[in-house]
Design a protein around this motif. Structure first.
Motif, mmCIF file in Angstrom:
data_model
loop_
_atom_site.group_PDB
_atom_site.id
_atom_site.type_symbol
_atom_site.label_atom_id
_atom_site.label_comp_id
_atom_site.label_asym_id
_atom_site.label_seq_id
_atom_site.Cartn_x
_atom_site.Cartn_y
_atom_site.Cartn_z
ATOM 1 N N UNK A 384 -1.668 1.232 -4.635
ATOM 2 C CA UNK A 384 -2.525 2.704 -3.686
ATOM 3 C C UNK A 384 -3.220 2.174 -1.973
ATOM 4 N N UNK A 385 -3.459 2.183 -2.011
ATOM 5 C CA UNK A 385 -4.635 1.544 -1.038
ATOM 6 C C UNK A 385 -3.759 0.540 -0.215
ATOM 7 N N UNK A 386 -2.996 -0.138 -0.129
ATOM 8 C CA UNK A 386 -2.248 -1.061 0.364
ATOM 9 C C UNK A 386 -0.781 -0.327 0.975
ATOM 10 N N UNK A 387 -1.276 1.033 0.369
ATOM 11 C CA UNK A 387 0.343 1.768 1.403
ATOM 12 C C UNK A 387 -0.283 2.918 1.774
ATOM 13 N N UNK A 388 -1.815 3.198 2.338
ATOM 14 C CA UNK A 388 -2.062 4.222 2.377
ATOM 15 C C UNK A 388 -2.026 4.489 4.119
ATOM 16 N N UNK A 389 -1.296 5.289 4.940
ATOM 17 C CA UNK A 389 -0.583 5.161 6.321
ATOM 18 C C UNK A 389 -2.919 5.921 6.487
ATOM 19 N N UNK A 390 -3.905 5.773 5.976
ATOM 20 C CA UNK A 390 -4.877 6.147 6.791
ATOM 21 C C UNK A 390 -5.218 4.085 7.337
ATOM 22 N N UNK A 391 -5.146 3.405 6.475
ATOM 23 C CA UNK A 391 -5.355 1.904 6.417
ATOM 24 C C UNK A 391 -4.192 0.820 7.577
ATOM 25 N N UNK A 392 -3.209 1.550 7.005
ATOM 26 C CA UNK A 392 -1.825 1.257 7.106
ATOM 27 C C UNK A 392 -1.540 1.720 7.927
ATOM 28 N N UNK A 393 -0.494 1.179 9.464
ATOM 29 C CA UNK A 393 0.288 2.161 10.381
ATOM 30 C C UNK A 393 1.469 1.567 9.999
ATOM 31 N N UNK A 394 2.343 2.935 9.626
ATOM 32 C CA UNK A 394 3.959 2.832 9.270
ATOM 33 C C UNK A 394 3.628 1.970 7.869
ATOM 34 N N UNK A 395 3.486 2.411 6.725
ATOM 35 C CA UNK A 395 2.944 1.626 5.318
ATOM 36 C C UNK A 395 4.350 1.296 5.121
ATOM 37 N N UNK A 396 5.306 1.518 4.934
ATOM 38 C CA UNK A 396 6.379 1.159 3.824
ATOM 39 C C UNK A 396 6.999 0.588 4.633
ATOM 40 N N UNK A 397 7.262 0.521 5.931
ATOM 41 C CA UNK A 397 7.645 -0.705 7.205
ATOM 42 C C UNK A 397 7.444 -2.201 6.551
ATOM 43 N N UNK A 398 8.868 -3.609 6.347
ATOM 44 C CA UNK A 398 8.551 -4.606 6.489
ATOM 45 C C UNK A 398 8.398 -5.086 7.203
ATOM 46 N N UNK A 399 6.411 -5.637 7.639
ATOM 47 C CA UNK A 399 5.920 -6.090 8.603
ATOM 48 C C UNK A 399 5.692 -7.145 8.431
ATOM 49 N N UNK A 400 5.769 -8.591 8.833
ATOM 50 C CA UNK A 400 4.591 -9.945 7.914
ATOM 51 C C UNK A 400 3.523 -9.820 9.376
ATOM 52 N N UNK A 401 4.399 -9.180 10.360
ATOM 53 C CA UNK A 401 3.052 -9.321 11.492
ATOM 54 C C UNK A 401 1.479 -8.015 11.217
ATOM 55 N N UNK A 402 1.562 -7.871 10.097
ATOM 56 C CA UNK A 402 0.521 -7.084 10.473
ATOM 57 C C UNK A 402 -0.346 -8.365 9.579
ATOM 58 N N UNK A 403 -0.130 -9.204 9.660
ATOM 59 C CA UNK A 403 -0.675 -10.093 8.331
ATOM 60 C C UNK A 403 -1.044 -11.591 9.977
ATOM 61 N N UNK A 404 -1.085 -11.875 11.545
ATOM 62 C CA UNK A 404 -1.914 -12.165 11.844
ATOM 63 C C UNK A 404 -3.179 -12.637 12.414
ATOM 64 N N UNK A 405 -3.726 -13.190 12.620
ATOM 65 C CA UNK A 405 -4.848 -13.692 12.510
ATOM 66 C C UNK A 405 -5.923 -12.757 12.975
ATOM 67 N N UNK A 406 -5.557 -12.427 14.087
ATOM 68 C CA UNK A 406 -6.310 -11.467 15.008
ATOM 69 C C UNK A 406 -6.065 -9.431 13.639
ATOM 70 N N UNK A 407 -5.459 -9.655 13.030
ATOM 71 C CA UNK A 407 -5.085 -8.183 12.204
ATOM 72 C C UNK A 407 -6.157 -8.250 11.506
ATOM 73 N N UNK A 408 -5.696 -9.409 10.463
ATOM 74 C CA UNK A 408 -6.443 -9.726 10.069
ATOM 75 C C UNK A 408 -7.884 -9.026 9.205
ATOM 76 N N UNK A 409 -8.561 -10.191 10.234
ATOM 77 C CA UNK A 409 -9.884 -9.993 10.868
ATOM 78 C C UNK A 409 -10.470 -8.593 11.602
ATOM 79 N N UNK A 410 -9.909 -7.953 11.589
ATOM 80 C CA UNK A 410 -9.813 -6.150 12.383
ATOM 81 C C UNK A 410 -9.786 -5.449 10.778
#
Length: 484
Positions: A384-410
Motif C-alpha cells: 500500500x505505502x509503496x503505491x500511494x501517490x502521496x509519496x510516489x509520483x505516478x505510482x503505477x508506472x515502472x520507473x527505475x530512476x526513482x532509485x537514483x542515489x539523490x532520489x533515495x536520499x530525499x
C-alpha cells in the motif's frame, strides 16, 4: 529506542516526500492534536465489495483515502487499523516495536503458525533465540564469502536453458527461476542436504499453503477448531513438507558444517539449552521459504515489465553487456550493475512479496493522534505505502530512476520497506539483491528473452505475494556458441 505510548508532541513535524524526480521534498506538518481521537472508519459496505473485486486496488484506495492518517477498516467483526504514513510505519516497525508485536494467534500469524511454529517467523524469546543463531549466516560478510560459489552455481543453472533455446521451446520463467534459485540456495546455505527436486517439492507445497490460509485471514475471528475452506489443502501441503524435511533435519543432528540446519542443531537458547527437534524443524521450514520465495516470485514480474518498457530494457541490456562483456556474470561485476539494482528496487516496490505486516497493540497507545486500545490489530503494508501517490509520483508506472542515489536520499526511509524494518527486518535482504542481480544478468548476457504476452500477470494476494498467471518466454542464445 522505544517511545512512550502517550500522545504525540503537538509540535512534531513529519516529512511527507512525493517522488517527483529532482523536485525538493515536500514538508507538511501533521495536524497538531490537542488530545487523542478515534480513528476515522471505512464502513463495511465500502470495504467488503472492494476487497472482493480487486483487493490490491481496494487496499491502495483505502490508503489514498486515509491521506496519511491512521484509519480503521470495518470488516465485520474484524476492525483493524490501517497505517500508511512512513513516520507511523517507522514507529510501528522500528522505534516503538516493543509495543507492536507479532501476535502468535492473530489474524495473519495464527494460521501460518501451524506450519512454522514459534521461531524465526514468530516473536518473543523463541524468535530471539532463532534470530541470534541464524543472523551470522546472513551478514554481508558471510554472504559475500559464499558469493563465488553461488555465482558459479547460478551461471551453470542458467546455462541449462540452452536446450529449450536450441529447440525453440518456450519456458515457464517462474518455474525456471525456482529451479535456479533452489540450486543456488540449497548448495550454498543448506550444504547440499536438500536436493533441488526436494526443494521444489517444498516450494510447491508452500505455494499451496500460502493460498490455503487466505480464508482464515479473511475471517480472523473464526477459531482454528472450526473447519474452513483451505484446511485440507493446508494439512496435505504441511504433510508433504514434513515428509521431505523432517528426515533431513534428523540426519543432520550432530553433523559439522556451517549450513542452516547444522547451525540450528548447534544453537542454544539464551539460558544454554540446546534447540529441540521441533524448533530446528520449524526454522528449517521457515528458512527454505524466506531464502527462496522473494527471488522466485518477484522476478517473474520483471519480464513483462521489460517488454512494456523498451527504454528500460535497452538500458538494462546495455549495462549488462558493457559490464560482463558477453561472459558469465560473477561477484566482480556486481558493484558496476547499478542500474540493474535500480530495476530490482522498482520491481520490489511494486511487488513486495512480504506485502502485509500485521501487528498487535500490546499496551494502549497513540499513533498519529489516534487512540489504539490494547489488543487492536494494526496493518502495515509495503504494497500500500509503496503505491500511494502521496509519496510516489505516478505510482503505477515502472520507473527505475526513482532509485537514483539523490532520489533515495530525499525520501523517507519507510516510504520503501519491502523487507520490513526494525528488529524483524528480513535476514535475507542482502542475499536477495546479490542473487537476483546474478540471475538477471546471467540470463540477459547469455540469452535474448521475449515474453509471449506483455500483459502483466495479475497479483495474487496470498500469505506472500504471487503472480496469478504463468509467464512464458521464448529463449534464444545471444551468441552462436555457449557463453564461457
Amino acid at each position: 529506542m522505544a517511545c512512550s505510548g502517550g500522545p504525540l508532541l503537538s509540535t512534531v513535524l513529519s516529512r511527507r516526500t512525493v517522488d517527483q524526480g529532482s523536485a525538493p521534498p515536500v514538508v507538511t506538518p501533521h495536524p497538531a492534536p490537542t488530545r487523542a481521537r478515534r480513528a476515522r472508519s471505512v464502513p463495511l459496505r465500502h470495504v467488503a465489495p472492494g476487497l472482493l473485486r480487486d483487493p490490491v486496488r481496494a487496499l491502495v484506495g483505502f490508503g489514498e483515502r486515509a491521506g496519511g492518517e491512521v484509519m480503521r477498516l470495518n470488516v465485520g467483526a474484524f476492525r483493524p487499523y490501517l497505517v500508511t504514513d512512513p513516520d507511523h510505519v517507522q514507529q510501528v516497525l522500528g522505534d516503538r516495536a516493543d509495543n507492536f508485536g507479532r501476535a502468535g494467534d492473530g489474524a495473519f500469524w495464527g494460521p501460518l503458525r501451524r506450519l512454522f511454529g514459534d521461531g524465526i517467523l514468530g516473536d518473543g524469546p523463541v524468535w530471539s533465540d532463532s534470530r541470534r543463531i541464524l543472523q551470522p549466516l546472513f551478514t554481508a560478510r558471510r554472504v559475500e564469502a559464499v558469493l563465488d560459489r553461488m555465482a558459479a552455481t547460478i551461471a551453470d543453472a542458467v546455462a541449462e536453458l540452452d536446450a529449450p533455446a536450441r529447440a525453440g521451446r518456450p519456458v515457464d520463467i517462474g518455474a525456471e527461476q525456482a529451479r535456479i534459485v533452489c540450486r543456488a540456495i540449497m548448495e550454498t546455505f543448506f550444504g547440499g542436504r536438500i536436493s533441488v527436486a526436494d526443494a521444489l517439492r517444498v516450494i510447491r507445497a508452500q505455494d499451496a499453503i500460502a493460498t490455503s490460509v487466505i480464508p482464515r485471514v479473511l475471517v480472523p475471528f473464526a477459531p482454528l477448531a472450526l473447519p474452513m475452506p483451505g484446511d485440507r489443502a493446508f494439512r496435505d501441503a504441511a504433510r508433504r513438507i514434513d515428509e521431505v524435511l523432517t528426515p533431513i533435519v534428523r540426519s543432520a543432528r550432530g553433523s559439522d558444517g556451517d549450513d542452516v540446519i547444522a547451525t540450528l542443531w548447534r544453537g542454544a537458547t539464551a539460558d544454554g539449552r540446546p534447540l529441540d527437534e521441533r524448533q530446528v524443524r520449524n526454522d528449517t521450514v521457515a528458512m527454505v521459504a524466506v531464502t527462496t520465495e522473494t527471488t522466485v516470485n518477484v522476478l517473474t514480474w520483471l519480464w513483462p515489465h521489460l517488454a512494456r518498457s523498451p527504454r528500460v530494457a535497452a538500458r538494462l541490456q546495455e549495462e549488462i553487456d558493457s559490464v560482463a562483456g558477453g561472459g558469465a556474470v560473477g561477484p566482480e561485476h556486481l558493484p558496476r550493475l547499478r542500474y540493474t539494482r535500480m530495476v530490482l528496487d522498482e520491481l520490489i516496490r511494486l511487488y513486495p512479496v512480504a506485502w502485509l505486516a500485521p501487528r498487535q497493540v500490546m499496551r494502549p497507545a497513540t499513533l498519529g493522534g489516534v487512540r489504539l486500545p490494547a489488543g487492536a490489530t494494526v496493518l502495515v503494508s509495503p504494497l500500500v505505502t509503496q503505491r500511494l501517490a502521496r509519496y510516489w509520483a505516478d505510482p503505477d508506472a515502472f520507473d527505475p530512476d526513482r532509485f537514483t542515489p539523490e532520489r533515495v536520499r530525499a525520501r523517507h526511509r519507510y516510504a520503501f520497506f519491502p523487507f520490513g524494518g526494525g528488529p524483524h527486518q528480513c535476514l535475507g535482504m542482502h542475499l536477495f539483491y546479490l542473487e537476483a542481480q546474478l540471475i538477471v544478468a546471467n540470463l540477459l548476457t547469455r540469452y535474448r528473452l521475449r515474453v509471449r504476452s506483455s500483459r502483466l500477470p495479475a497479483v495474487k494476494l496470498a500469505a506472500a505475494l504471487r503472480t496469478r498467471d504463468r509467464v512464458e518466454l521464448d529463449v534464444r542464445l545471444a551468441h552462436t556458441g555457449a557463453v564461457a
